[in-house]
Design a protein around this motif. Structure first.
Motif, PDB file in Angstrom:
ATOM      1  N   PRO A  86       0.820  -1.222   0.000  1.00 24.12           N
ATOM      2  CA  PRO A  86       0.000   0.000   0.000  1.00 24.12           C
ATOM      3  C   PRO A  86       0.853   1.271   0.000  1.00 24.12           C
ATOM      4  N   GLY A  87       0.282   2.331  -0.575  1.00 22.70           N
ATOM      5  CA  GLY A  87       1.007   3.591  -0.741  1.00 22.70           C
ATOM      6  C   GLY A  87       1.411   4.253   0.563  1.00 22.70           C
ATOM      7  N   ASP A  88       0.805   3.837   1.696  1.00 21.74           N
ATOM      8  CA  ASP A  88       1.169   4.498   2.965  1.00 21.74           C
ATOM      9  C   ASP A  88       2.142   3.646   3.798  1.00 21.74           C
ATOM     10  N   ILE A  89       2.761   2.657   3.181  1.00 18.27           N
ATOM     11  CA  ILE A  89       3.742   1.829   3.910  1.00 18.27           C
ATOM     12  C   ILE A  89       4.924   2.709   4.349  1.00 18.27           C
ATOM     13  N   SER A  90       5.486   2.402   5.526  1.00 21.69           N
ATOM     14  CA  SER A  90       6.575   3.261   6.028  1.00 21.69           C
ATOM     15  C   SER A  90       7.918   2.799   5.450  1.00 21.69           C
ATOM     16  N   GLN A  91       8.900   3.683   5.592  1.00 26.25           N
ATOM     17  CA  GLN A  91      10.261   3.368   5.116  1.00 26.25           C
ATOM     18  C   GLN A  91      10.788   2.120   5.844  1.00 26.25           C
ATOM     19  N   LEU A  92      10.526   2.081   7.163  1.00 26.40           N
ATOM     20  CA  LEU A  92      11.027   0.973   7.978  1.00 26.40           C
ATOM     21  C   LEU A  92      10.418  -0.359   7.506  1.00 26.40           C
ATOM     22  N   GLU A  93       9.112  -0.327   7.238  1.00 23.64           N
ATOM     23  CA  GLU A  93       8.439  -1.559   6.778  1.00 23.64           C
ATOM     24  C   GLU A  93       8.985  -1.988   5.412  1.00 23.64           C
ATOM     25  N   MET A  94       9.225  -0.999   4.546  1.00 24.05           N
ATOM     26  CA  MET A  94       9.768  -1.334   3.220  1.00 24.05           C
ATOM     27  C   MET A  94      11.176  -1.921   3.329  1.00 24.05           C
ATOM     28  N   MET A  95      11.975  -1.350   4.246  1.00 28.26           N
ATOM     29  CA  MET A  95      13.336  -1.878   4.437  1.00 28.26           C
ATOM     30  C   MET A  95      13.249  -3.327   4.912  1.00 28.26           C
ATOM     31  N   ALA A  96      12.249  -3.617   5.778  1.00 27.66           N
ATOM     32  CA  ALA A  96      12.090  -4.989   6.290  1.00 27.66           C
ATOM     33  C   ALA A  96      11.699  -5.935   5.153  1.00 27.66           C
ATOM     34  N   VAL A  97      10.844  -5.458   4.246  1.00 24.02           N
ATOM     35  CA  VAL A  97      10.434  -6.282   3.095  1.00 24.02           C
ATOM     36  C   VAL A  97      11.682  -6.650   2.278  1.00 24.02           C
ATOM     37  N   ILE A  98      12.522  -5.645   2.019  1.00 20.14           N
ATOM     38  CA  ILE A  98      13.712  -5.886   1.178  1.00 20.14           C
ATOM     39  C   ILE A  98      14.704  -6.812   1.904  1.00 20.14           C
ATOM     40  N   GLN A  99      14.884  -6.570   3.197  1.00 18.66           N
ATOM     41  CA  GLN A  99      15.823  -7.429   3.947  1.00 18.66           C
ATOM     42  C   GLN A  99      15.349  -8.886   3.934  1.00 18.66           C
ATOM     43  N   ALA A 100      14.034  -9.088   4.054  1.00 15.49           N
ATOM     44  CA  ALA A 100      13.495 -10.463   4.053  1.00 15.49           C
ATOM     45  C   ALA A 100      13.767 -11.131   2.698  1.00 15.49           C
ATOM     46  N   LEU A 101      13.620 -10.365   1.618  1.00 17.32           N
ATOM     47  CA  LEU A 101      13.895 -10.932   0.287  1.00 17.32           C
ATOM     48  C   LEU A 101      15.395 -11.195   0.104  1.00 17.32           C
ATOM     49  N   ASN A 102      16.219 -10.304   0.673  1.00 15.21           N
ATOM     50  CA  ASN A 102      17.681 -10.482   0.556  1.00 15.21           C
ATOM     51  C   ASN A 102      18.132 -11.820   1.153  1.00 15.21           C
ATOM     52  N   VAL A 103      17.496 -12.212   2.264  1.00 15.12           N
ATOM     53  CA  VAL A 103      17.967 -13.427   2.949  1.00 15.12           C
ATOM     54  C   VAL A 103      17.180 -14.673   2.544  1.00 15.12           C
ATOM     55  N   ASP A 104      16.180 -14.506   1.677  1.00 14.61           N
ATOM     56  CA  ASP A 104      15.396 -15.667   1.240  1.00 14.61           C
ATOM     57  C   ASP A 104      16.128 -16.365   0.085  1.00 14.61           C
ATOM     58  N   PRO A 105      16.642 -17.588   0.299  1.00 16.29           N
ATOM     59  CA  PRO A 105      17.450 -18.231  -0.748  1.00 16.29           C
ATOM     60  C   PRO A 105      16.647 -18.585  -1.997  1.00 16.29           C
TER      61      PRO A 105
END
Ligand code: NAP
Length: 299
Positions: free
Chosen positions: A70-89
């Protein structure tokens, strides 16, 4: 001067065939290329990009998944999304669709994507590797533009190259990639005095600005190779006087193709090659992750 159209569509197709067989080979080894696209908020332009990327991936057997936030997602939540994808093999590549809503820091999000999963080649590590002459995952549009110039067969050493536009993901990396091949490169931007004095001496002219009609025939050296990177939507009159929208580049094709030796059309030039480079980067990313995994297993 008889010009030659540089057919980006045909060259993209050839790369796609090569990628397809590489995907098959990786699959047989148990490595499935899996690209995750992230988009935030509702943006019609992103929807088109996502659809095109999905189709391109499916054609070559790369698993594609879009995750919409959603368009109102926070920076912190977005960073968490990216970090989760980074560590997902299971996830081997990540694309962050632009634009993102203005409250988000795009650079910080882009930089958070792990360099080996950064298939758009925009992470500072990947840009830095180009500066050091060791490109791994380069920015797709720059790779596409340089490949199209190389397809003309022109000798790059000593070639007089002018790049108009100095963005981090297009103009600057094009200049760096061509310097590696010993071309003599000048970059122009809006601070450049007398743009045409530069463009007129170019053996190869790259234009990445976003201004339709910026480059006209009298600004081009006879016989030059012209690579038009711009994508602009303009309104033109249709045959019945109705208004139609049309995609054009930054180069005035009608006047320039009379003068140039080679020219890329818009659409059908850099655009399809950029998608092909995204597919190639997606496979290269898996190669790097596989190498890293095998190295770790030895220790
Ligand atoms: P950007 O970040 O907006 O950069 C535009 C560049 O043009 C800036 O370096 C700017 O310099 C320069 N510029 C502006 N006015 C100028 C002028 N009058 N003379 C010379 N330089 C001028 O855009 P971008 O991301 O690099 O994209 C450029 C174009 O390529 C856009 O049309 C975009 O849609 C298109 N594009 C196409 C593809 C594709 O797949 N074909 C991919 C990416 C982008 P200043 O900063 O000094 O103003």
């Amino acid at each position: 001067m008889s010009h030659k159209i540089i057919d980006g569509q045909a060259q993209a197709k050839a790369i796609t065939v090569e990628v397809q067989s590489r995907v098959k080979a990786l699959n047989e080894l148990g490595w499935l290329p899996h690209l995750v696209s992230i988009d935030v908020g509702d943006n019609p332009a992103s929807a088109v990009y996502i659809r095109n990327q999905q189709r391109a991936c499916e054609r070559v057997g790369i698993a594609f998944e879009n995750r919409h936030y959603p368009g109102d997602i926070s920076q912190l939540e977005m960073m968490a999304v990216i970090q989760a994808l980074n560590v997902d093999p299971r996830v081997t590549g990540i694309v962050l669709q632009r634009p993102v809503p203005p409250h988000l820091n795009l650079d910080a999000l882009q930089n958070a994507i792990h360099p080996t999963k950064d298939v758009e080649g925009m992470n500072p590590t990947n840009i830095g590797n180009i500066v050091y002459g060791q490109p791994k995952l380069g920015p797709c549009t720059s790779l596409a533009s340089v490949a199209l110039l190389k397809s003309t067969g022109l000798t790059l050493q000593g070639l007089e190259v002018i790049v108009v536009g100095h963005s981090e993901i297009v103009g600057k990396p094009i200049a760096l990639l061509l310097m590696e091949d010993l071309a003599t490169v000048t970059i122009c931007h809006h601070g450049t005095r007398n743009l045409s004095a530069h463009t007129r001496r170019a053996d190869a002219l790259f234009v990445a600005v976003g201004k339709p009609g910026l480059i006209t025939g009298e600004m081009v050296k006879p016989g030059a190779a012209v690579i038009d990177i711009g994508i602009n939507q303009i309104t033109v009159d249709g045959s019945n006087g109705e208004k139609k929208s049309k995609i054009v580049g930054d180069v005035d094709f009608d006047s320039v193709h009379e003068i140039a030796g080679w020219i890329t059309p818009v659409p059908g030039g850099v655009g399809p090659m950029t998608v092909a480079m995204l597919l190639r980067n997606t496979v290269l990313a898996v190669d790097y992750q596989k190498q890293q995994y095998e190295k770790n297993m030895q220790h």
